[in-house]
Design a protein around this motif. Structure first.
Motif, short mmCIF file in Angstrom:
data_model
loop_
_atom_site.label_atom_id
_atom_site.label_comp_id
_atom_site.label_asym_id
_atom_site.label_seq_id
_atom_site.Cartn_x
_atom_site.Cartn_y
_atom_site.Cartn_z
N ALA A 29 69.21 39.52 80.85
CA ALA A 29 69.85 40.42 79.89
C ALA A 29 71.12 39.77 79.31
O ALA A 29 71.38 39.86 78.11
CB ALA A 29 70.19 41.75 80.56
N ALA A 32 70.00 37.02 76.84
CA ALA A 32 69.17 37.50 75.73
C ALA A 32 69.94 38.41 74.77
O ALA A 32 69.51 38.60 73.63
CB ALA A 32 67.96 38.25 76.29
N ASN A 33 71.05 38.95 75.22
CA ASN A 33 71.80 39.91 74.40
C ASN A 33 72.65 39.16 73.38
O ASN A 33 73.87 39.04 73.52
CB ASN A 33 72.66 40.78 75.31
CG ASN A 33 73.31 41.90 74.51
OD1 ASN A 33 72.77 42.35 73.50
ND2 ASN A 33 74.48 42.33 74.96
N TRP A 38 68.16 37.02 68.50
CA TRP A 38 67.30 38.06 67.90
C TRP A 38 66.91 37.70 66.46
O TRP A 38 65.76 37.90 66.04
CB TRP A 38 68.04 39.42 67.94
CG TRP A 38 67.32 40.50 67.22
CD1 TRP A 38 66.29 41.25 67.71
CD2 TRP A 38 67.55 40.93 65.87
NE1 TRP A 38 65.86 42.14 66.75
CE2 TRP A 38 66.62 41.97 65.61
CE3 TRP A 38 68.45 40.56 64.86
CZ2 TRP A 38 66.57 42.63 64.39
CZ3 TRP A 38 68.39 41.22 63.65
CH2 TRP A 38 67.45 42.24 63.41
N PHE A 45 61.50 41.73 70.21
CA PHE A 45 62.56 41.27 71.13
C PHE A 45 63.76 42.19 70.88
O PHE A 45 64.30 42.22 69.77
CB PHE A 45 62.91 39.82 70.81
CG PHE A 45 63.79 39.14 71.83
CD1 PHE A 45 63.23 38.49 72.92
CD2 PHE A 45 65.17 39.12 71.68
CE1 PHE A 45 64.04 37.84 73.85
CE2 PHE A 45 65.97 38.48 72.61
CZ PHE A 45 65.41 37.84 73.69
N PRO A 46 64.20 42.97 71.89
CA PRO A 46 65.22 44.00 71.63
C PRO A 46 66.58 43.42 71.25
O PRO A 46 66.94 42.32 71.66
CB PRO A 46 65.34 44.72 72.99
CG PRO A 46 64.19 44.28 73.81
CD PRO A 46 63.78 42.93 73.29
N HIS A 47 67.32 44.19 70.47
CA HIS A 47 68.74 43.90 70.25
C HIS A 47 69.46 45.21 69.96
O HIS A 47 69.05 45.92 69.07
CB HIS A 47 68.96 42.92 69.10
CG HIS A 47 70.40 42.52 69.01
ND1 HIS A 47 70.98 41.66 69.92
CD2 HIS A 47 71.40 42.93 68.19
CE1 HIS A 47 72.26 41.54 69.63
NE2 HIS A 47 72.55 42.29 68.59
N TYR A 49 70.21 43.75 73.83
CA TYR A 49 69.28 43.54 74.94
C TYR A 49 69.99 43.98 76.22
O TYR A 49 70.95 43.35 76.66
CB TYR A 49 68.91 42.06 75.01
CG TYR A 49 67.65 41.77 75.81
CD1 TYR A 49 66.51 41.30 75.19
CD2 TYR A 49 67.61 41.97 77.18
CE1 TYR A 49 65.36 41.02 75.91
CE2 TYR A 49 66.45 41.69 77.91
CZ TYR A 49 65.33 41.22 77.25
OH TYR A 49 64.19 40.95 77.96
N GLN A 50 69.53 45.10 76.78
CA GLN A 50 70.22 45.67 77.93
C GLN A 50 69.43 45.42 79.21
O GLN A 50 68.28 44.99 79.17
CB GLN A 50 70.43 47.16 77.68
CG GLN A 50 71.33 47.33 76.49
CD GLN A 50 71.48 48.75 76.00
OE1 GLN A 50 70.55 49.55 76.13
NE2 GLN A 50 72.63 49.05 75.43
N ASP A 53 66.05 46.74 79.33
CA ASP A 53 65.07 45.94 78.57
C ASP A 53 64.54 44.80 79.43
O ASP A 53 63.34 44.50 79.43
CB ASP A 53 65.71 45.37 77.30
CG ASP A 53 66.15 46.47 76.35
OD1 ASP A 53 65.30 47.31 76.00
OD2 ASP A 53 67.33 46.49 75.97
N ALA A 54 65.47 44.17 80.18
CA ALA A 54 65.06 43.07 81.06
C ALA A 54 64.13 43.59 82.15
O ALA A 54 63.10 42.97 82.46
CB ALA A 54 66.30 42.41 81.68
N PHE A 57 60.70 44.34 80.71
CA PHE A 57 59.99 43.08 80.46
C PHE A 57 59.46 42.49 81.77
O PHE A 57 58.28 42.13 81.88
CB PHE A 57 60.93 42.08 79.77
CG PHE A 57 60.37 40.68 79.68
CD1 PHE A 57 59.37 40.36 78.76
CD2 PHE A 57 60.83 39.68 80.52
CE1 PHE A 57 58.85 39.09 78.69
CE2 PHE A 57 60.31 38.39 80.46
CZ PHE A 57 59.32 38.09 79.54
#
Ligand SMILES: CC(C)(COP(=O)(O)OP(=O)(O)OC[C@H]1O[C@@H](n2cnc3c(N)ncnc32)[C@H](O)[C@@H]1OP(=O)(O)O)[C@@H](O)C(=O)NCCC(=O)NCCS
Length: 177
Positions: A29, A32-33, A38, A45-47, A49-50, A53-54, A57
């Protein structure tokens, strides 16, 4: 069911492509955040990214069979992700490769090494014949990493994606067995 445990050492950059683990959630997370990541990926792919979310996934990919999503790991944490998305029907020997790396680690050859390793794994172990990527045409670092990994640009897909409010060209890159 047995859990897959893959490890592909990337000795040249001191990293590894390995199976995802539930303990990767926090570092996943954190890396990816990032809007810069993104902006170069699909909207799935989330944004932002919390942690949830990780965790969502990881719930889908830890123990996945066949294993198609992998962690790019540094010395002691997850620093990125790389995966294969197989196609079907007459394209069943093809898969799309996708990848991202935490910004703190850019520019050291890690993505190139990871693309090389997962491409080899896809051809040699998963029996694929073609692995392709669809980077946005403006994504110079990704185009360069693909070319260094031996991928060949086959064409430009004009205005084929709609990202962040605008139509984007994508390039088709492929590596053939
Ligand atoms: C694309 C990405 C994975 C590259 O990771 P990386 O580990 O930094 O890549 P590498 O170091 O292996 O290779 C990058 C190459 O691009 C070059 N590069 C970087 N910025 C560049 C620019 N603006 N123009 C041209 N080349 C550039 C680097 O110099 C390097 O080439 P070199 O080794 O010849 O010097 C990383 O930037 C990223 O995660 N971006 C966001 C997500 C993304 O774009 N994913 C790919 C979707 S297709």
């Amino acid at each position: 069911m047995s859990t897959a445990m893959l490890s592909l050492p990337l000795d040249e950059v001191g990293c590894e492509v390995r199976s995802w683990r539930n303990e990767d959630a926090a570092s996943l997370a954190r890396h990816a955040n990032n809007r810069q990541i993104w902006l170069n990926l699909r909207d799935s792919f989330p944004h932002p990214y919390q942690c949830e979310d990780a965790e969502r996934f990881l719930a889908g990919v830890v123990g996945q069979m066949p294993e198609l999503n992998f962690c790019i790991a540094g010395r002691d944490e997850a620093i990125g992700g790389i995966g294969l998305r197989p196609w079907s029907d007459v394209e069943r020997f093809s898969a799309e490769i996708g990848y991202w790396l935490g910004e703190a680690h850019w520019g050291r050859g890690i993505a190139t090494a990871a693309i090389r390793a997962v491409t080899r794994h896809g051809l040699d172990t998963l029996g694929l014949h073609r692995i392709f990527a669809l980077p946005y045409a403006r994504n110079a670092p990704s185009l360069r990493a693909l070319e260094k990994a031996g991928y060949v640009r086959e064409g430009r897909l004009r205005k084929s994606a709609f990202k962040d409010g605008r139509f984007e060209d994508q390039f088709m890159y492929a590596f053939i067995r």
